[in-house]
Each structure stands twice: as C-alpha cells, then as structure tokens.
Write a protein that holds these residues in place. Structure first.
Motif, PDB file in Angstrom:
ATOM      1  N   ASP A   1       0.531  -0.895   0.075  1.00  0.00           N
ATOM      2  CA  ASP A   1       0.023   0.048   0.282  1.00  0.00           C
ATOM      3  C   ASP A   1       0.543   1.000   0.408  1.00  0.00           C
ATOM      4  O   ASP A   1       0.318   2.270  -0.088  1.00  0.00           O
ATOM      5  CB  ASP A   1      -0.926  -0.030   1.265  1.00  0.00           C
ATOM      6  N   ALA A   2       2.192   1.317  -0.235  1.00  0.00           N
ATOM      7  CA  ALA A   2       2.959   1.973  -0.044  1.00  0.00           C
ATOM      8  C   ALA A   2       4.293   1.922  -1.087  1.00  0.00           C
ATOM      9  O   ALA A   2       4.520   0.846  -1.173  1.00  0.00           O
ATOM     10  CB  ALA A   2       2.844   2.531   0.584  1.00  0.00           C
ATOM     11  N   ASP A   3       4.836   2.900  -1.293  1.00  0.00           N
ATOM     12  CA  ASP A   3       5.977   2.623  -2.386  1.00  0.00           C
ATOM     13  C   ASP A   3       7.675   2.640  -1.701  1.00  0.00           C
ATOM     14  O   ASP A   3       8.712   1.856  -1.771  1.00  0.00           O
ATOM     15  CB  ASP A   3       6.134   3.309  -3.281  1.00  0.00           C
ATOM     16  N   PHE A   4       7.870   3.293  -0.903  1.00  0.00           N
ATOM     17  CA  PHE A   4       9.214   3.601   0.173  1.00  0.00           C
ATOM     18  C   PHE A   4       8.251   4.288   1.299  1.00  0.00           C
ATOM     19  O   PHE A   4       7.596   4.829   2.182  1.00  0.00           O
ATOM     20  CB  PHE A   4       9.857   4.744  -0.630  1.00  0.00           C
ATOM     21  N   ALA A   5       9.107   4.009   2.550  1.00  0.00           N
ATOM     22  CA  ALA A   5       8.855   3.853   3.530  1.00  0.00           C
ATOM     23  C   ALA A   5      10.457   4.275   4.753  1.00  0.00           C
ATOM     24  O   ALA A   5      11.811   3.468   4.102  1.00  0.00           O
ATOM     25  CB  ALA A   5       8.445   2.852   4.567  1.00  0.00           C
ATOM     26  N   TRP A   6      11.156   4.705   4.705  1.00  0.00           N
ATOM     27  CA  TRP A   6      11.906   5.341   5.048  1.00  0.00           C
ATOM     28  C   TRP A   6      12.331   5.513   6.954  1.00  0.00           C
ATOM     29  O   TRP A   6      11.411   5.160   8.028  1.00  0.00           O
ATOM     30  CB  TRP A   6      11.957   7.355   5.807  1.00  0.00           C
TER      31      TRP A   6
ATOM     32  N   GLN B   1       6.435  -7.484  -1.167  1.00  0.00           N
ATOM     33  CA  GLN B   1       5.733  -6.618  -2.093  1.00  0.00           C
ATOM     34  C   GLN B   1       6.965  -5.793  -2.058  1.00  0.00           C
ATOM     35  O   GLN B   1       6.965  -4.655  -3.297  1.00  0.00           O
ATOM     36  CB  GLN B   1       4.588  -5.853  -1.095  1.00  0.00           C
ATOM     37  N   GLY B   2       8.239  -5.712  -1.359  1.00  0.00           N
ATOM     38  CA  GLY B   2       9.189  -5.356  -1.287  1.00  0.00           C
ATOM     39  C   GLY B   2      10.391  -6.045  -0.491  1.00  0.00           C
ATOM     40  O   GLY B   2      10.192  -7.059  -0.204  1.00  0.00           O
ATOM     41  N   GLU B   3      11.061  -5.595  -0.594  1.00  0.00           N
ATOM     42  CA  GLU B   3      12.382  -5.504   0.673  1.00  0.00           C
ATOM     43  C   GLU B   3      13.568  -4.363   0.958  1.00  0.00           C
ATOM     44  O   GLU B   3      12.880  -3.417   1.135  1.00  0.00           O
ATOM     45  CB  GLU B   3      13.578  -5.905  -1.147  1.00  0.00           C
ATOM     46  N   MET B   4      14.394  -4.675   1.859  1.00  0.00           N
ATOM     47  CA  MET B   4      14.444  -3.516   2.933  1.00  0.00           C
ATOM     48  C   MET B   4      15.967  -3.432   1.915  1.00  0.00           C
ATOM     49  O   MET B   4      16.838  -4.158   1.885  1.00  0.00           O
ATOM     50  CB  MET B   4      14.811  -4.155   4.117  1.00  0.00           C
ATOM     51  N   ARG B   5      15.962  -2.056   2.154  1.00  0.00           N
ATOM     52  CA  ARG B   5      18.202  -2.097   1.915  1.00  0.00           C
ATOM     53  C   ARG B   5      18.543  -1.324   3.529  1.00  0.00           C
ATOM     54  O   ARG B   5      17.790   0.066   3.675  1.00  0.00           O
ATOM     55  CB  ARG B   5      17.933  -0.627   1.039  1.00  0.00           C
TER      56      ARG B   5
ATOM     57  N   LEU C   1      15.737   1.349   4.965  1.00  0.00           N
ATOM     58  CA  LEU C   1      14.823   1.761   3.788  1.00  0.00           C
ATOM     59  C   LEU C   1      13.844   0.677   3.358  1.00  0.00           C
ATOM     60  O   LEU C   1      14.552  -0.552   2.910  1.00  0.00           O
ATOM     61  CB  LEU C   1      15.355   2.366   2.803  1.00  0.00           C
ATOM     62  N   ALA C   2      12.540   0.726   3.180  1.00  0.00           N
ATOM     63  CA  ALA C   2      11.744   0.093   3.127  1.00  0.00           C
ATOM     64  C   ALA C   2      11.304   0.143   1.256  1.00  0.00           C
ATOM     65  O   ALA C   2      10.903   1.761   1.038  1.00  0.00           O
ATOM     66  CB  ALA C   2      10.685  -0.435   4.052  1.00  0.00           C
ATOM     67  N   VAL C   3      11.793  -0.567   0.413  1.00  0.00           N
ATOM     68  CA  VAL C   3      11.673  -0.095  -0.818  1.00  0.00           C
ATOM     69  C   VAL C   3      10.746  -0.757  -1.799  1.00  0.00           C
ATOM     70  O   VAL C   3      10.341  -2.144  -1.355  1.00  0.00           O
ATOM     71  CB  VAL C   3      12.765  -0.411  -1.095  1.00  0.00           C
ATOM     72  N   SER C   4       9.582  -0.382  -2.263  1.00  0.00           N
ATOM     73  CA  SER C   4       8.779  -1.254  -3.039  1.00  0.00           C
ATOM     74  C   SER C   4       9.007  -2.339  -4.044  1.00  0.00           C
ATOM     75  O   SER C   4      10.623  -1.478  -4.562  1.00  0.00           O
ATOM     76  CB  SER C   4       7.842  -1.126  -3.672  1.00  0.00           C
ATOM     77  N   GLN C   5       8.783  -3.723  -4.489  1.00  0.00           N
ATOM     78  CA  GLN C   5       9.190  -3.913  -5.977  1.00  0.00           C
ATOM     79  C   GLN C   5       9.801  -3.444  -7.175  1.00  0.00           C
ATOM     80  O   GLN C   5      10.338  -3.557  -8.532  1.00  0.00           O
ATOM     81  CB  GLN C   5       8.780  -5.559  -6.143  1.00  0.00           C
TER      82      GLN C   5
END
Length: 581
Positions: free
Chosen positions: A270-275, A292-296, A554-558
C-alpha cells in the motif's frame, strides 16, 4: 541529530488509514486527513502517477537550517539543493555547482584560505526567479546571524566572508587555512535558500517565514500542500533544469509507527517507500516474506548513542534548566559515567533489536574507515560497574535501594523519541542500571517534537533530562563539523535558541586544543592521526556511550527502480531519477 516532517493520498487513502486504524496497524497516525479525488491505486500502478512515501517520524518544518531532525532534512531535500554532495563512493559531485573546485581549475586557493565555486547557468527557483551567487551569500548571512538560531552553524564556523563575485561565482574566504573547505554549502546542511523569499526573515523573524513550510527551491519538486506533522504533497518543479520526474505527484505521509510503515511497503504493497523503519529483526523478516518489497540497509556514519547531561536539568538559572553554568550532581563524575558504560549490554541490544541493520559501536567516529580508531573496546561488567560506584562513594546509605552521596540520590530521567527499538533499548538499559543501584525513569517523546523546534522543552536540544538516546551522523567524509558536537562554543543554550549541537554541555580544554589543531592541519596523514586521537579522548573520558553503528533501514517496493542512496546525504537526494519496473 542524529541523530534532528497532512492531507494524505486522497479519498481512498483517507479511508485506507481509517481501515488500518481499525485493525490496529496505524494506531498512532493522525486521523484528520482531508479528502480529495485521487483513485484507489495499488503501488505497482502508482509509478508514473503518485509515489507514496511513509515517514513515521513526521516532518514539521522544511527549512533545514532551522531543524535538528533528519526527517525534516529528508523532506526539504526534495525542494532545496546544495552546491554539491558526496556520492556512495565518497566522491564530491556537483549539484548547483558547475564543477568541483580544485587547484587545477583555480577553485582552491594556494594558501588554503579560499574556495571559489562556479555555479550552473540558467538555474531558476521554482517561482521563476533566477538562482545566483547572491543566494549563496545570503544563505550564509541568514544562518550565521546569531538571532536566527540556525542549527547548521557548525559547518560554517571558520568562514570569514562569503562574496558573490558575479552572478555565477561565489568566493568563500576562511579565517585560516582550512582542510575541510568542502563542508560549507555541501550536503544536507548546505542547502541554499532564496534571498528574494527570505530577505525579510533574517534573525529573530527567521522562524516566522512562510517559506519554512512553503519553500521555494531549485530542486526537482515543489510543495503544493503541507500540513506539519501529517502530510506533504509535492509536484514536479516546472523550472527544474534536469530530466522530468517519473512521478507526477509525491505524497509523503507522516505519523504512525515504524512497523506499520514497513508493513505497508513490504507486506501489503500500500506504499512505495518507507524511511527509517527501525524494527526488530524477526518482525522485518516476517514482513519481507510478504513479497511486496525489500529492505535496503544504507550504512552511514550514523551511531545510536547515550548522551550524558553534564549540566543540572533540575536546577533553573536565568529561566532555563540544564544551564551550562551548572554541573550535574553525579554525571559530572567520570567514575559514574564509567560505571554506567560498563553496566550497559551493547551486544544484546545490537543482536536482539538491530540484527543485520547494526553492529556494536565503540567509537565516536564510525565512518569512513580511515578515521575509525582501532584503540577502543567494549566491556559489559555489572560487578565492576558496582565496584566503581562504591569506590566513588555512591552507596545506598538509607536502604531504599538507590545509591546516594551527600544527600543526592542517583535518580535518572532517561528520554528518547517514540520508537519501538529505542524504547526497548531504554528498557534493557533501565534493567542494567537498576541492577547496580540507580533509579531510572523512562520517557519517550513524539519524534516530531523531540527532533522538531529546539525551543520546545521536550526537544532533544533542550535536554531537560539526565540521559537521552538517539542517533547522530557525520554529513561528509571529512568529519570536522561532526567533531564540533563537543565544542565549547557549540553548547545548546537559551541565548542561541538551543540551536547549537552540543546538547550534552560538555566542555574539555584538552579536546578544544585538539579541535583548534584539527582546523589548522592540512596533511592527510596528520589529520587521520589527529581525528583518531580526538575520538579516543572522548571515549576515554566517557563523554558519551556509543551503542550501535546502524544503517538507515529503508523499505522499498519491488515496483521501484534506479534507486540511488549514499551514506552522505538524504535518501531523497536523487529521488527524481527513481523509476518503476
């Protein structure tokens, strides 16, 4: 300061947040979202339309020279720009500058006292006015005015003058040969302000400037709506000189908590990026399984630490607590600080609460590698800690379980920002310290307040407690300004509107002498030795307790592509180059 952002995403997202709140995912979010006409669009389809950003530490001001919060800097960097920034390879790259000054191109003076920057041609502010060297010179006038109470002055301390030679040339003259010439106007503390917008708001009027929340910038985006502590809506800056953004709209939502932000990107999409999604390793691993995403993990010169208050937070002098004119009744004793350091289990904190996102810290300087001291270590020993307190005369003389001396009991107020990892860190430390006879009260403050207006009594800058916990980092590979955190002239006090960075009120003549020497040392090997010596002095004197050298998680959408992160700037520094897969 380290380890120092309201309408949401339209009608669907107003309903979305209410739904999340109803199942307890965003219990701490602000529910006062206003509706608009945006449609229900999943993250995989949002690129090219709206890019959705989650900052659970909500931005509150968009002037980086008036904030201690990284959250505000992250949000500001989408609009405002510096002359240059360091990339992930520690290379200085031009932003508003046409090139990086060097001896070869005449930008660096032979005697080390001047640097001349040539600016890019035909750069416009988002309101259409031309960007010139006068704006650079004005930015210095703005932040160097003591009444402004700027939070970035440690990057500009050795400057004698900033002169606009012509529209495209600005010359900085230092008061002495300066090896760290690349600190002023570089990186996140180097963002340039428009003179025509701020010229009536220098000094005491600085915090009333409308542009603190509706900035005019040269960056890729402009703010179209900002509700401090809640939501920022950005659209592309029509006057931006670079390639157009892949996104027609950025929607930065503030508030909530780290786990909910991570879930929105990693699990539900439900979101594209989380800081800054600080959460326990097991929680993150479970959320990443959502696919749905991965951690950086961007390891930065960022370190979670315990700050000691060397002043007395319970004594008021001339209308302020924690006055530099006072001395803490027991933390001013080195033996007490040593005992507290020995009593804290850094290994358990790092392993249980950070996992791959951090490592045990034993130094003040944690990056770059060439300045990391090999001379320090870490020990966890409760018996030795208790023995040190006994030897120093701090014993439980009245049998209430709390050590005391001369009528003073070792009662500690320990503060941090609202953050599950930091609060659990507090709990571990409280248990450690109470086991050796200290009484510890924990307090957590909303991040928008803790890292917001320095004048707020609950802010980290005011530090009206005995201990506090948060992260701070160095903004450039040359950590000269970072070393100012313990400079005597950087003590945060009422007279500078608590805008200085030395919130501990630590002042050591030996350290001051080394700071002076650092500012005069040009030879790289001599600088390396000197910085390590300064680091070792702070650690030996227990001026702080390093806990965890941590990354920016950082959580980043695929669905996102072409991401570019650097340890030396905001994660948003090149957001205009992001795309979708």
């Amino acid at each position: 300061m380290g380890q120092f952002r309201r309408r949401w995403w339209g009608r669907f997202f107003s309903l979305f947040w209410v739904a999340l709140l109803s199942v307890g995912l965003f219990a701490a979010c602000n529910q006062n979202s206003s509706p608009s006409s945006d449609a229900d669009t999943p993250a995989s389809e949002a690129a090219g339309g709206s890019l959705r950003l989650l900052y659970w530490q909500a931005p509150t001001v968009l002037n980086p020279h008036l904030s201690t919060g990284i959250k505000d800097i992250e949000a500001s960097r989408l609009v405002l720009e510096p002359l240059a920034e360091y990339n992930a390879d520690e290379e200085l790259t031009p932003t508003l500058a046409a090139e990086i000054p060097s001896r070869e191109n005449g930008g660096l003076g032979e005697d080390g006292t001047t640097v001349t920057w040539t600016l890019k041609d035909d750069v416009l502010w988002s309101d259409g006015e031309p960007f010139t060297a006068e704006d650079v010179a004005f930015t210095y006038d703005f932040l160097s005015n003591p009444e402004t109470g700027a939070t970035s002055t440690e990057f500009y301390g050795d400057i004698a003058s900033v002169e606009a030679v012509d529209d495209q040339t600005v010359k900085i003259t230092f008061s002495q040969p300066t090896p760290a010439w690349s600190q002023p106007f570089v990186g996140t503390s180097g963002m340039i302000l428009p003179q025509h917008v701020f010229q009536d708001y220098v000094g005491a009027q600085a915090r009333s400037a409308p542009a603190n929340t509706q900035p005019v910038g040269t960056g890729a985006y402009q703010v179209v709506e900002f509700k401090p502590g809640d939501t920022i809506i950005y659209e592309p800056n029509p006057n931006f000189r670079g390639e157009p953004s892949a996104f027609e709209r950025l929607e930065l939502k503030g508030g909530g908590d780290a786990v909910s932000a991570a879930r929105a990107v990693l699990q539900t999409g439900d979101a594209d990026f989380a800081w800054n999604v600080q959460a326990e390793p097991a929680i993150i691993q479970g959320l990443e399984a959502g696919g749905q995403g991965e951690m950086r993990y961007v390891f930065k010169p960022l370190m979670e630490r315990i700050f000691f208050n060397f002043s007395d937070p319970n004594q008021e002098v001339n209308g302020q607590r924690s006055s530099a004119e006072t001395e803490h009744p027991f933390l001013s004793e080195k033996a007490v600080r040593q005992a507290i350091s020995l009593a804290i289990d850094r290994q358990t904190i790092t392993e249980q609460l950070y996992g791959e996102a951090g490592e045990v810290a034993t130094n003040f300087i944690v990056a770059p590698d060439k300045y990391v001291s090999p001379n320090t270590d870490y020990e966890f020993d409760l018996e030795q800690a208790a023995a040190l307190l006994d030897e120093a005369g701090w014993v439980d003389s009245n049998g209430n379980g709390v050590r005391d001396k001369d009528g003073v009991e070792m009662n500690i107020l320990f503060t941090t920002s609202v953050n599950p990892v930091r609060q659990k860190t507090q709990e571990i430390i409280k248990q450690n310290l109470e086991s050796i006879g200290l009484a510890v009260e924990l307090k957590s403050v909303d991040a928008s307040v803790y890292f917001g207006d320095p004048a707020n009594p609950d802010s980290a800058s005011r530090f009206n407690a005995d201990l506090q916990l948060f992260a701070f980092d160095s903004e450039t590979p040359e950590p000269d300004s970072y070393m100012q955190l313990y400079a005597c002239d950087q003590i945060s006090q009422k007279e500078n509107q608590w805008g200085k960075e030395n919130v501990s009120r630590y002042c050591n003549p030996k350290y001051e002498a080394l700071l002076t020497q650092l500012g005069e040392t040009l030879d790289p090997e001599a600088r390396q030795a000197l910085l390590i010596k300064m680091n070792d002095l702070l650690i030996e004197d227990v001026a702080l307790i390093p806990l965890v050298h941590r990354s920016d998680p950082l959580a980043v959408s695929q669905t996102l592509s072409n991401l570019d992160f650097t340890p030396w700037s905001a994660s948003t520094w090149k957001l205009n180059t992001w795309g979708s897969q």
